[in-house]
Design a protein around this motif. Sequence first.
Motif, PDB file in Angstrom:
ATOM      1  N   THR A  62       1.140  -1.362   0.346  1.00  0.00           N
ATOM      2  CA  THR A  62      -0.088  -0.041   0.075  1.00  0.00           C
ATOM      3  C   THR A  62       0.714   1.737  -0.190  1.00  0.00           C
ATOM      4  O   THR A  62       0.574   1.989  -0.612  1.00  0.00           O
ATOM      5  CB  THR A  62      -0.793   0.427   1.895  1.00  0.00           C
ATOM      6  N   ILE A  63       2.026   1.140   0.580  1.00  0.00           N
ATOM      7  CA  ILE A  63       2.785   2.329   0.838  1.00  0.00           C
ATOM      8  C   ILE A  63       3.756   2.845  -0.542  1.00  0.00           C
ATOM      9  O   ILE A  63       3.811   3.979  -0.423  1.00  0.00           O
ATOM     10  CB  ILE A  63       4.223   1.988   1.981  1.00  0.00           C
ATOM     11  N   ILE A  64       4.451   1.371  -0.780  1.00  0.00           N
ATOM     12  CA  ILE A  64       5.136   1.922  -1.835  1.00  0.00           C
ATOM     13  C   ILE A  64       3.734   2.534  -3.019  1.00  0.00           C
ATOM     14  O   ILE A  64       5.381   3.610  -3.437  1.00  0.00           O
ATOM     15  CB  ILE A  64       5.680   0.518  -2.596  1.00  0.00           C
ATOM     16  N   PRO A  65       3.180   2.290  -3.717  1.00  0.00           N
ATOM     17  CA  PRO A  65       2.183   3.100  -4.469  1.00  0.00           C
ATOM     18  C   PRO A  65       1.667   3.770  -4.258  1.00  0.00           C
ATOM     19  O   PRO A  65       2.029   4.585  -5.217  1.00  0.00           O
ATOM     20  CB  PRO A  65       1.234   1.387  -4.929  1.00  0.00           C
TER      21      PRO A  65
ATOM     22  N   ALA B 295     -13.717   1.129  -0.556  1.00  0.00           N
ATOM     23  CA  ALA B 295     -12.647   2.154  -0.604  1.00  0.00           C
ATOM     24  C   ALA B 295     -12.789   2.850  -2.404  1.00  0.00           C
ATOM     25  O   ALA B 295     -12.984   4.099  -2.731  1.00  0.00           O
ATOM     26  CB  ALA B 295     -11.163   1.120  -0.420  1.00  0.00           C
ATOM     27  N   ILE B 296     -12.545   1.842  -2.911  1.00  0.00           N
ATOM     28  CA  ILE B 296     -13.413   2.382  -4.365  1.00  0.00           C
ATOM     29  C   ILE B 296     -14.476   3.131  -4.808  1.00  0.00           C
ATOM     30  O   ILE B 296     -14.163   4.372  -5.194  1.00  0.00           O
ATOM     31  CB  ILE B 296     -12.580   0.957  -5.776  1.00  0.00           C
ATOM     32  N   ALA B 297     -14.991   2.644  -4.494  1.00  0.00           N
ATOM     33  CA  ALA B 297     -16.475   2.614  -4.117  1.00  0.00           C
ATOM     34  C   ALA B 297     -16.414   4.681  -4.033  1.00  0.00           C
ATOM     35  O   ALA B 297     -16.926   5.294  -4.598  1.00  0.00           O
ATOM     36  CB  ALA B 297     -17.540   2.150  -3.803  1.00  0.00           C
ATOM     37  N   ILE B 330      -5.048   2.920  -5.681  1.00  0.00           N
ATOM     38  CA  ILE B 330      -4.043   2.369  -4.631  1.00  0.00           C
ATOM     39  C   ILE B 330      -4.837   0.854  -4.369  1.00  0.00           C
ATOM     40  O   ILE B 330      -4.172  -0.322  -4.559  1.00  0.00           O
ATOM     41  CB  ILE B 330      -4.325   3.257  -3.884  1.00  0.00           C
ATOM     42  N   PRO B 331      -6.025   1.257  -4.202  1.00  0.00           N
ATOM     43  CA  PRO B 331      -7.638   0.154  -3.605  1.00  0.00           C
ATOM     44  C   PRO B 331      -7.316  -1.164  -5.083  1.00  0.00           C
ATOM     45  O   PRO B 331      -7.367  -2.068  -4.461  1.00  0.00           O
ATOM     46  CB  PRO B 331      -8.378   0.468  -3.334  1.00  0.00           C
ATOM     47  N   SER B 332      -7.024  -0.481  -6.620  1.00  0.00           N
ATOM     48  CA  SER B 332      -7.688  -1.702  -7.520  1.00  0.00           C
ATOM     49  C   SER B 332      -6.089  -2.263  -7.110  1.00  0.00           C
ATOM     50  O   SER B 332      -5.872  -3.455  -7.234  1.00  0.00           O
ATOM     51  CB  SER B 332      -7.177  -0.302  -8.687  1.00  0.00           C
ATOM     52  N   ALA B 333      -4.796  -2.071  -6.862  1.00  0.00           N
ATOM     53  CA  ALA B 333      -3.605  -2.112  -6.869  1.00  0.00           C
ATOM     54  C   ALA B 333      -3.327  -3.768  -5.776  1.00  0.00           C
ATOM     55  O   ALA B 333      -3.454  -4.443  -5.708  1.00  0.00           O
ATOM     56  CB  ALA B 333      -2.075  -1.250  -5.993  1.00  0.00           C
ATOM     57  N   PHE B 337      -2.976  -7.613  -6.033  1.00  0.00           N
ATOM     58  CA  PHE B 337      -0.952  -7.239  -5.437  1.00  0.00           C
ATOM     59  C   PHE B 337      -1.717  -9.480  -5.021  1.00  0.00           C
ATOM     60  O   PHE B 337      -1.407 -10.542  -4.624  1.00  0.00           O
ATOM     61  CB  PHE B 337      -0.675  -6.575  -4.681  1.00  0.00           C
ATOM     62  N   ASN B 338      -3.216  -8.806  -4.195  1.00  0.00           N
ATOM     63  CA  ASN B 338      -3.598 -10.066  -3.827  1.00  0.00           C
ATOM     64  C   ASN B 338      -4.017 -11.209  -4.178  1.00  0.00           C
ATOM     65  O   ASN B 338      -3.910 -12.102  -4.418  1.00  0.00           O
ATOM     66  CB  ASN B 338      -5.002  -9.704  -2.276  1.00  0.00           C
ATOM     67  N   TRP B 339      -4.618 -10.995  -5.744  1.00  0.00           N
ATOM     68  CA  TRP B 339      -4.778 -11.604  -6.195  1.00  0.00           C
ATOM     69  C   TRP B 339      -3.535 -12.631  -6.560  1.00  0.00           C
ATOM     70  O   TRP B 339      -3.333 -14.006  -6.776  1.00  0.00           O
ATOM     71  CB  TRP B 339      -5.124 -11.545  -8.021  1.00  0.00           C
TER      72      TRP B 339
END
Lengths: 204, 550
Positions: A62-65, B295-297, B330-333, B337-339
Motif C-alpha cells: 500500500t505504502i510503496i504505490p 474504498a474504490i466505491a 491504490i485500492p485497485s493495486a 497484489f492479493n490476487w
Amino acid sequence: MFNESNYIDSVNNAMTFIVAISTILLVGITITMLYFVYKYNAKRHKKAVNIEGNMTLEVVWTIIPIMLVGGMFWYGYLGYNTLVTPVDNATKIKVIGQMWRWHFEYENGVKADTLYLPAAQPIQFEVSALDVSHSFYIPHFRFKQDALPNRNRILWFQTDEKGTWDIACAEYCGLNHWNMYTKVHVVDKPEFDKWLAKQAAGTK
Amino acid sequence: MSSTTSDVNVSYLDYKGKHSGLLGWITSVDHKRIAILYLVSMLVFFSVGVTFGFLMRLELIAPGKTIMEPQTYNAIFTLHGLIMIFLFIIPGLPAVFGNFFLPIMVGAPDVAFPRLNLFSWYLFIIGGLLAIASIFMPGGAPDTGWTFYIPYSIRTTTNVIPALFGAVLLGFSSILTGINFVVTVHRLRAKGMTFWKMPLFVWSTYATAWIQVLVTPIIGITLLMVIVERTLGVGMFDPALGGDPVLFQHLFWIYSHPAVYIMIIPAMGVISEVIPVFAQRTIFGYKFVAGSSIAIAFLGSLVWAHHMFTAGMSNTAMIIFSALTFMVSIPSAIKVFNWVATLYKGSIRTEPPLLFALGFIFLFAIGGFTGLIPGALSVNLNIHDTSFIVGHFHYVMFGGTGFGIFAAMHYWWPKMFGRMYNRTAAKTGFWVLFTGFNLLYFPMFIMGWLGMPRRYYDYLPEFHIYHLISTVGSWILITGLTILFTNLIHALRKGEKVTERNYWNGETLEWITPTPPYVFNFDKEPVVEAGPYEYKRNDVLEPALEEEKA
C-alpha cells in the motif's frame, strides 16, 4: 532530476517517468503470476497451502504505490504549472473555434486562419469558441485547451524550436470535427514582426 | 401444500408455472430466470455493439472514405458507446450474474423484491429498444457521442431525445436493481452468513449496488434537464440561452465516472471468486480485497473532474482532482497484489475461467497504468481526447470487465445450465481473443501519444500503419468472440451433462445447490459456519483419511 526548461520537455519527462515505473511493475506482476501458475500447477503441487494473508506485505504494497503515484502527481503538476503561471510582455493571441475552422486574432487587430508564433518569446493564448465546444490542440506542443462558448481560458507558452506543425480540434463538434485542421508556424521574432506588419497592411 | 413444495423442487429451467414457453420466462419473478432474460438481451445488444465497432474499424482501415459518410460514422460511434456502456458493460455482471448468484451466495431463496426485479428488466428492455429505435426514426441516429456534450447536443437535429429518454429508463432500471441487492444483502443472508463471511463477489456487487443507488439519480435528472432544454428552451447548460456547458460536464461525470466503477468492481468480484477456486486455497488478504471494493466505491465518487482537465477549472480544483485520481489507483493495486499472492502455493488448474482471470489481471493492469498517465496534469493536456484514452478505457472496460464477464460465463455455465462446454475450444477462443484484443487496442496508445484525436472519421497519413494494425486486430478479436460464443451456445444443447453439485470444487454456497439450482435454490436450508474460501475441510479431512488408511 529533469531539465524543466520548457513545457514540451517537462511533459515528455513526466510521461517517461510514469511509463518506466508502470512497465517495471507490469513486467514484475506478470512474471510473478506466470511463475506461480507454472510452479504451483496442480500437476507439480498437489496440495495447496492455505495462507490467509500477511499484514506486513499489505502495508508494504500500500505504502510503496502511494509514494510512486505521489511522484507521478508531482511531475504532472510541475509541467502544468508552467502553462498557467502568468508571464509579462507576452504576445497576446485570441484563439477562437467555430464549426469547423480556427480563427486567430492578434493585438493589432490582425486576423488569420493559420497561427504564426515568434520563437523564444512568451505567448499568451486566450481560447474561446463561437458556437459549440471545441478544443485547441497542438500535438507537437503537448497541450490542448477546450474552447468553450462562454469562457476565455488563458495559457502561457513559449518554445525555441522553429518549424511548422498541425493544429487539430480535440473536442467532438459535429460533422467535420475530423477536418478542423490548420497549421502553426513558429518563426524568428523579426520574421514574425514582418509577417504581422504585412498582414496589418493587407487588412487596410 | 406438500404438492406445491414438491413442484418447486425441480430445476428452475424445468419449472412449470402458470405459463409455459416464452410467457413462462417473461412473466417469471424467479431471479435466475430474470438473470437469463438479462443474459440473452445483453448478448443481443452486445452483438449489435460489436457490429458497430467492426464497421468503425473498417472505415478507419485507410485514410479517406472507405465505406461510409462522416455523418454515419458519427452516429455509429455514438451508438457503439451507448450500447456497450448502458446495455452490455453496466448490466453485464450485476444484472446477469449478480441476479443469478448474489441471492444464492448469501443463502437466500430469491432477491428481496422479486417483482421489482422483473420490472427492472422491462425498463432495461424498453430503454434499450428506445435507444436503438432512434436510429430508424426520421431525423437520423443521434450523433453527439455517448457523452451528450452541450451545446452540440442542443444544436444537432438528430434524434437525441429518444436516446436520452432511453438512457433515463436504463438508469432507473439500474437504481431499482441496486436497491434490490442492497436490501437482499442486509435482510436475506442465511444463518451464520455474517458480513465478513460473505463471498467477495457479493461484497463487490454490494459496493456496486450502493454506487448505483447513490449516483444514478444524478444522471437521470441531468438527462431530463437536457430534454427540457431541447424541447422548451429553458437555459441551463447552453450559453446561447444563458446556461453553462461546464455545469453539464460536471453533472454528467459525477455519475459517469462512478459508473466506471459500477462496471469494473463486479468484475473484480468475479476474479476474486475464480482465483481461489482454481488455486484450491483461501484468498490472500480477504478483508483487504473486500474492503478495497468499498474504498474504490468511495474514492471513485470523488474523481469525476479528471475528465475535464482541459475544460478548465480553478487550479486548486485541478490539483485536488489529480491527486485524488492517483489515490483511487491504490485500492485497485491492493486487489491485484492479493490476487497474485493467492496463486502462491496453490494447487492450480489452468481451466478456462482461470485463463480469463489471468487475462483480466494483465489487461486490467495495463488499463490501470495507462490511467495513471492521464492522471498527471501536464500529460493529460497532451493525451486527453486522443485515441490514447480510447485505448485506455477499452483495456479497462473490455480487457477488464469484458474478460470478467467471460470468466463468469465459463465459471458458472455448468451450474446455470447443467451442461459443460468444450474446454479446448474455450481455451483456443481465449488466446485468439487475447491476441486480437492487444492488436486492436495497443496501437491506440502510440498514435494517441503522437496526436491522433478521438472521434475522427478520417486521419493524417502518418497514422495509417497504426489504424491498419488496429483494424486487422478487430477481425482477430471478432474471430475469438465467435469461437467462444459458438462453444457456449453449442454446449446448451450438446454439451456434456453436468449433475454433480460442486463442479469446480468451490466453497461458496452456489456449489451446494442442485445443478441446475431448484426454483428456490436450495433443497435444504443452508447454514454457514466457515468463511467462503476456507479449504480447511481438506486440511482436516485428508490427514484423517490417511490416518485411517494407515
